[in-house]
Design a protein around this motif. Structure first.
Motif, PDB file in Angstrom:
ATOM      1  N   LEU A  92       0.856  -1.185   0.000  1.00 19.84           N
ATOM      2  CA  LEU A  92       0.000   0.000   0.000  1.00 19.84           C
ATOM      3  C   LEU A  92       0.890   1.232   0.000  1.00 19.84           C
ATOM      4  O   LEU A  92       1.822   1.333   0.804  1.00 19.84           O
ATOM      5  CB  LEU A  92      -0.907   0.005   1.237  1.00 19.84           C
ATOM      6  CG  LEU A  92      -1.761   1.268   1.434  1.00 19.84           C
ATOM      7  CD1 LEU A  92      -2.794   1.406   0.321  1.00 19.84           C
ATOM      8  CD2 LEU A  92      -2.453   1.247   2.800  1.00 19.84           C
ATOM      9  N   TYR A 131      -3.279   0.283  -3.532  1.00 17.45           N
ATOM     10  CA  TYR A 131      -2.857  -1.085  -3.231  1.00 17.45           C
ATOM     11  C   TYR A 131      -2.274  -1.658  -4.526  1.00 17.45           C
ATOM     12  O   TYR A 131      -2.947  -1.669  -5.562  1.00 17.45           O
ATOM     13  CB  TYR A 131      -4.036  -1.951  -2.804  1.00 17.45           C
ATOM     14  CG  TYR A 131      -4.542  -1.704  -1.405  1.00 17.45           C
ATOM     15  CD1 TYR A 131      -3.886  -2.248  -0.303  1.00 17.45           C
ATOM     16  CD2 TYR A 131      -5.701  -0.963  -1.173  1.00 17.45           C
ATOM     17  CE1 TYR A 131      -4.356  -2.052   0.989  1.00 17.45           C
ATOM     18  CE2 TYR A 131      -6.184  -0.757   0.109  1.00 17.45           C
ATOM     19  CZ  TYR A 131      -5.507  -1.308   1.191  1.00 17.45           C
ATOM     20  OH  TYR A 131      -5.974  -1.113   2.467  1.00 17.45           O
ATOM     21  N   LYS A 163      -3.249  -0.239   5.850  1.00 22.64           N
ATOM     22  CA  LYS A 163      -2.029  -1.011   5.657  1.00 22.64           C
ATOM     23  C   LYS A 163      -2.081  -2.326   6.412  1.00 22.64           C
ATOM     24  O   LYS A 163      -1.537  -3.349   5.960  1.00 22.64           O
ATOM     25  CB  LYS A 163      -0.817  -0.190   6.105  1.00 22.64           C
ATOM     26  CG  LYS A 163       0.515  -0.776   5.671  1.00 22.64           C
ATOM     27  CD  LYS A 163       1.653   0.205   5.856  1.00 22.64           C
ATOM     28  CE  LYS A 163       2.945  -0.349   5.283  1.00 22.64           C
ATOM     29  NZ  LYS A 163       4.060   0.631   5.361  1.00 22.64           N
ATOM     30  N   ALA A 166      -3.630  -4.826   4.313  1.00 22.15           N
ATOM     31  CA  ALA A 166      -3.061  -4.909   2.966  1.00 22.15           C
ATOM     32  C   ALA A 166      -2.786  -6.344   2.507  1.00 22.15           C
ATOM     33  O   ALA A 166      -3.085  -6.681   1.351  1.00 22.15           O
ATOM     34  CB  ALA A 166      -1.787  -4.065   2.876  1.00 22.15           C
TER      35      ALA A 166
END
Length: 276
Positions: A92, A131, A163, A166
């Motif tokens: 990310l 992303y 995050k 992610a």
């Protein structure tokens, strides 16, 4: 900040819909619960190939013509495409971490005619974060989350939450759009591209007027590098970079970078239209 139980629930929420029609909307809804955003898009990016738009709501903010122009031509100036060409690690990112120093004041980033997330009424974005999944070498599935300039950029806490999830987002994106990735690779399997699309575009731009060194400088300027950054990248003095810039303007018969940007956009659009 979300805790472990919320993160597990988030993962379960997505894994149950992977490869089902509801996955893209479920993904967007789940991420919006962590950090609101207005604009989103999922796109396949490959070096030397046109991007492929998979999902999103860009058409609520830009005309079909602007989106088409971006996907077939002006994406070459986009910081995400450049990052994919540079083989950035999956993860990310804030766009500001990927872009050159002058990118956000560049003509491309602020042009409603060439950037699909810029509106004549609303202006440019408050922030874009991405992303970047890499399901196979040389290919990325990118999910862009964007806030218009009517709201604040993503806070540190919001970015931390996004995050944290992610790994789940990247894995489910790769699995869900696996078929689309396969088609993208298959369609280009027999296309030789020894020179990158971006390099080829700049190598053919005003090549009867500019030297190879000047073409390199044009490339850096239009991608969002300041004169100081150009000097740093080419290991020359800033004053020398400024002289090159003035000489480029003189040779092209222009007086501003905005005019150079429009000339280059016309060049890559015309090049696109002449392709079989």
């Amino acid at each position: 900040m979300i805790g472990a139980s919320e993160a597990i629930a988030f993962a379960n929420h997505l894994f149950t819909t992977v490869r089902h029609d509801e996955y893209p909307d479920r993904l967007v809804q789940s991420l919006r619960e962590l950090a609101p955003f207005e604009i989103y898009s999922a796109t396949i990016f490959m070096p030397n190939r046109h991007p492929i738009l998979l999902h999103g709501n860009l058409d609520d903010f830009a005309s079909a013509q602007v989106i088409e122009t971006f996907l077939t031509a002006t994406y070459l100036l986009d910081a995400v495409y450049t990052a994919c060409c540079a083989a950035v690690e999956p993860g990310l990112y804030r766009l500001s971490d990927l872009a050159p120093d002058n990118y956000f004041s560049s003509d491309f980033y602020n042009s409603a005619d060439f950037h699909p997330c810029v509106s004549d009424q609303a202006g440019s974005l408050a922030e874009e974060i991405v992303y970047m999944a890499r399901p196979t070498e040389g290919l990325y599935v990118v999910l862009s989350l964007m806030r218009t300039n009517s709201v604040l950029p993503f806070s540190a806490d919001e970015f931390s939450d996004l995050k944290l999830v992610a790994p789940v987002v990247l894995e489910t994106m790769s699995h869900h759009w696996q078929a689309a990735v396969g088609k993208a690779l298959e369609s280009d399997a027999n296309v030789a591209a020894p020179v990158s699309t971006l390099d080829r575009a700049f190598a053919t731009f005003a090549n009867d007027k500019l030297s190879p060194r000047e073409q390199t400088i044009v490339c850096l300027l239009l991608r969002g590098h300041s004169t100081l950054s150009v000097a740093h990248n080419l290991d020359i003095a800033e004053g020398t970079a400024k002289v090159h810039r003035r000489n480029i303007y003189d040779k092209l018969g222009i007086s501003s970078q905005a005019q150079m940007f429009l000339m280059f956009c016309s060049h890559i659009i015309n090049s696109r239209d002449m392709q079989p």
